[in-house]
Design a protein around this motif. Structure first.
Motif, PDB file in Angstrom:
ATOM      1  N   PHE A 191      42.887  44.141  46.617  1.00 55.45           N
ATOM      2  CA  PHE A 191      43.742  44.569  47.533  1.00 55.45           C
ATOM      3  C   PHE A 191      44.408  45.718  47.184  1.00 55.45           C
ATOM      4  O   PHE A 191      44.473  46.718  48.364  1.00 55.45           O
ATOM      5  CB  PHE A 191      44.685  43.277  47.832  1.00 55.45           C
ATOM      6  CG  PHE A 191      45.348  43.367  49.138  1.00 55.45           C
ATOM      7  CD1 PHE A 191      44.722  42.902  50.182  1.00 55.45           C
ATOM      8  CD2 PHE A 191      46.541  43.980  49.442  1.00 55.45           C
ATOM      9  CE1 PHE A 191      44.922  42.873  51.624  1.00 55.45           C
ATOM     10  CE2 PHE A 191      47.433  43.796  50.551  1.00 55.45           C
ATOM     11  CZ  PHE A 191      46.355  43.652  51.697  1.00 55.45           C
ATOM     12  N   ALA A 192      44.886  46.015  46.193  1.00 56.00           N
ATOM     13  CA  ALA A 192      45.760  47.338  45.637  1.00 56.00           C
ATOM     14  C   ALA A 192      44.681  48.433  45.801  1.00 56.00           C
ATOM     15  O   ALA A 192      44.770  49.519  46.398  1.00 56.00           O
ATOM     16  CB  ALA A 192      46.297  47.221  44.436  1.00 56.00           C
ATOM     17  N   PHE A 193      43.474  48.060  45.298  1.00 51.95           N
ATOM     18  CA  PHE A 193      42.336  49.131  45.169  1.00 51.95           C
ATOM     19  C   PHE A 193      41.959  49.485  46.712  1.00 51.95           C
ATOM     20  O   PHE A 193      41.815  50.767  47.024  1.00 51.95           O
ATOM     21  CB  PHE A 193      41.102  48.366  44.849  1.00 51.95           C
ATOM     22  CG  PHE A 193      39.867  49.317  44.809  1.00 51.95           C
ATOM     23  CD1 PHE A 193      39.863  50.502  44.027  1.00 51.95           C
ATOM     24  CD2 PHE A 193      38.706  49.084  45.485  1.00 51.95           C
ATOM     25  CE1 PHE A 193      38.729  51.319  44.158  1.00 51.95           C
ATOM     26  CE2 PHE A 193      37.573  49.907  45.887  1.00 51.95           C
ATOM     27  CZ  PHE A 193      37.732  51.116  45.032  1.00 51.95           C
TER      28      PHE A 193
ATOM     29  N   ILE B 182      41.473  54.320  40.473  1.00 52.00           N
ATOM     30  CA  ILE B 182      40.571  54.025  39.510  1.00 52.00           C
ATOM     31  C   ILE B 182      41.041  53.103  38.504  1.00 52.00           C
ATOM     32  O   ILE B 182      40.328  52.219  38.141  1.00 52.00           O
ATOM     33  CB  ILE B 182      40.276  55.482  38.912  1.00 52.00           C
ATOM     34  CG1 ILE B 182      39.734  56.545  39.599  1.00 52.00           C
ATOM     35  CG2 ILE B 182      39.428  55.235  37.379  1.00 52.00           C
ATOM     36  CD1 ILE B 182      39.641  57.932  39.070  1.00 52.00           C
ATOM     37  N   ALA B 183      42.437  52.967  38.235  1.00 46.30           N
ATOM     38  CA  ALA B 183      42.996  51.839  37.471  1.00 46.30           C
ATOM     39  C   ALA B 183      42.615  50.530  37.830  1.00 46.30           C
ATOM     40  O   ALA B 183      42.321  49.511  37.290  1.00 46.30           O
ATOM     41  CB  ALA B 183      44.396  52.203  37.334  1.00 46.30           C
TER      42      ALA B 183
ATOM     43  N   GLY C 282      42.319  50.178  32.227  1.00 49.01           N
ATOM     44  CA  GLY C 282      42.854  50.195  33.574  1.00 49.01           C
ATOM     45  C   GLY C 282      44.502  50.494  33.464  1.00 49.01           C
ATOM     46  O   GLY C 282      45.051  50.982  34.113  1.00 49.01           O
ATOM     47  N   GLN C 283      45.146  49.569  32.549  1.00 53.90           N
ATOM     48  CA  GLN C 283      46.435  49.781  32.289  1.00 53.90           C
ATOM     49  C   GLN C 283      46.777  51.105  31.688  1.00 53.90           C
ATOM     50  O   GLN C 283      47.758  51.775  32.182  1.00 53.90           O
ATOM     51  CB  GLN C 283      47.051  48.833  31.397  1.00 53.90           C
ATOM     52  CG  GLN C 283      47.082  47.356  31.629  1.00 53.90           C
ATOM     53  CD  GLN C 283      47.824  46.955  32.805  1.00 53.90           C
ATOM     54  OE1 GLN C 283      48.727  47.787  33.106  1.00 53.90           O
ATOM     55  NE2 GLN C 283      47.453  45.963  33.605  1.00 53.90           N
ATOM     56  N   SER C 284      46.129  51.651  30.968  1.00 58.06           N
ATOM     57  CA  SER C 284      46.397  53.054  30.535  1.00 58.06           C
ATOM     58  C   SER C 284      45.994  54.226  31.667  1.00 58.06           C
ATOM     59  O   SER C 284      46.844  55.018  31.545  1.00 58.06           O
ATOM     60  CB  SER C 284      45.243  53.327  29.250  1.00 58.06           C
ATOM     61  OG  SER C 284      45.223  52.437  28.314  1.00 58.06           O
TER      62      SER C 284
END
Lengths: 227, 90
Positions: free
Chosen positions: A149-151, A186-187, A205-207
């Motif tokens: 959803f965020a993407f 992208i994350a 992803g977190q980085s």
């Protein structure tokens, strides 16, 4: 011991908490600056932008709380001394749900700004979607639906808008804002892949997400230092 | 655009005109640069003087307006705020 609801390496939780604390402060600074812009320019859009970043910042605070429950059991004991009817699992789960809900709400507010949505009925409908995306069951300890959803919000609405704005403004700061939201996209894409491709994608992803927020901070500092 | 933002923009334009003229400007030049009516300009100047952004001086017998440190600070702050606002484009 609480079962971690997120598919990630145990050793990474501490590092991730540090990432979250940094992201929380950065988004909080952007909230403050946006609010300052709103007060000075009386442009309501910047009031909503400040609310959006405040929501994201608050979301990170809840994620830090959820991680702290795992990392420091004595932390949850402290809360349980005051609120004895709670269980550590409740604190952990509720904090994670609030994190998902608040971060998506923040993105949604930015989407409403990009689409210039003024209707409260549409805003309410979108909020219900966000709520749904936040509470949907987690598949195999991944937050696939949340990240999807965020993407979607980022890639379909926010990034194209920021790209268009960069093309119009052609300034370093508009480029940094565009780049930051692109990296967040992208994350989230990488985080969707955790269930299929493994926990390395979680770390990636977190980085990338942290890098995106750091770029927003660099932009803020660059503006602040400019004479 | 909000009324207040317009007001800020006018103040910025007036102060910027003074700064571009080396920090001192004659009323006629300011009137021309700020693109305001005489009465409106006097209204804004009164406010700028009360907020210690501009000082009224006399160059021999002519009246001139000088930008103060507060006025320069306002110009810099306004530019930063505008750039931040433009970077998000809302």
């Amino acid at each position: 011991m609480i079962n971690d609801l997120i598919l990630r390496p145990g050793w990474f939780i501490g590092t991730e908490s540090l990432f979250d604390i940094i992201s929380m402060f950065i988004t909080f600074f952007i909230f403050l600056y946006s609010y300052k812009v709103y007060k000075l320019a009386s442009n309501k859009n910047y009031f909503y932008l400040s609310v959006g970043f405040f929501s994201i910042s608050l979301g990170f605070l809840f994620k830090v709380i959820s991680n702290s429950v795992i990392l420091y059991p004595q932390f949850s004991d402290l809360i349980l001394n005051v609120l004895s009817f709670l269980r550590p699992t409740y604190i952990y789960t509720a904090s994670l749900l609030l994190y998902s809900f608040l971060v998506l709400t923040g993105y949604l507010i930015i989407v409403c700004l990009t689409l210039k949505i003024k209707s409260n009925k549409i805003r309410l409908l979108l909020m219900l979607l966000v709520l749904l995306a936040s509470i949907l069951p987690r598949q195999e300890r991944t937050f696939t639906f949340f990240h999807f959803f965020a993407f979607l919000l980022l890639s379909v609405y926010i990034v194209p808008y920021m790209h268009k704005n960069y093309k119009k403004q052609k300034t370093n700061s508009s480029f940094l804002v565009f780049l930051s939201f692109l990296l967040l996209t992208i994350a989230n894409f990488a985080l969707i892949g955790v269930s299929s491709y493994g926990i390395t994608f979680y770390i990636i992803g977190q980085s990338i997400s942290l890098l995106a927020y750091i770029i927003l901070l660099i932009n803020l500092i660059a503006l602040g230092l400019r004479k | 655009m909000s009324e207040r933002r317009d007001k800020l923009r006018v103040i910025f334009d007036m102060l910027n005109s003074i700064q571009e003229k080396g920090g001192r400007i004659k009323p006629t030049h300011l009137l021309y640069k700020s693109n305001l009516s005489h009465s409106k300009m006097q209204e804004y100047l009164k406010e700028l003087i009360s907020r210690d952004m501009v000082e009224e001086d006399f160059d021999k017998t002519n009246k001139v307006y000088t930008i103060t440190k507060n006025g320069i600070k306002f110009i810099n702050d306004y530019k930063k705020v505008k750039e931040f606002a433009d970077s998000f484009g809302f």
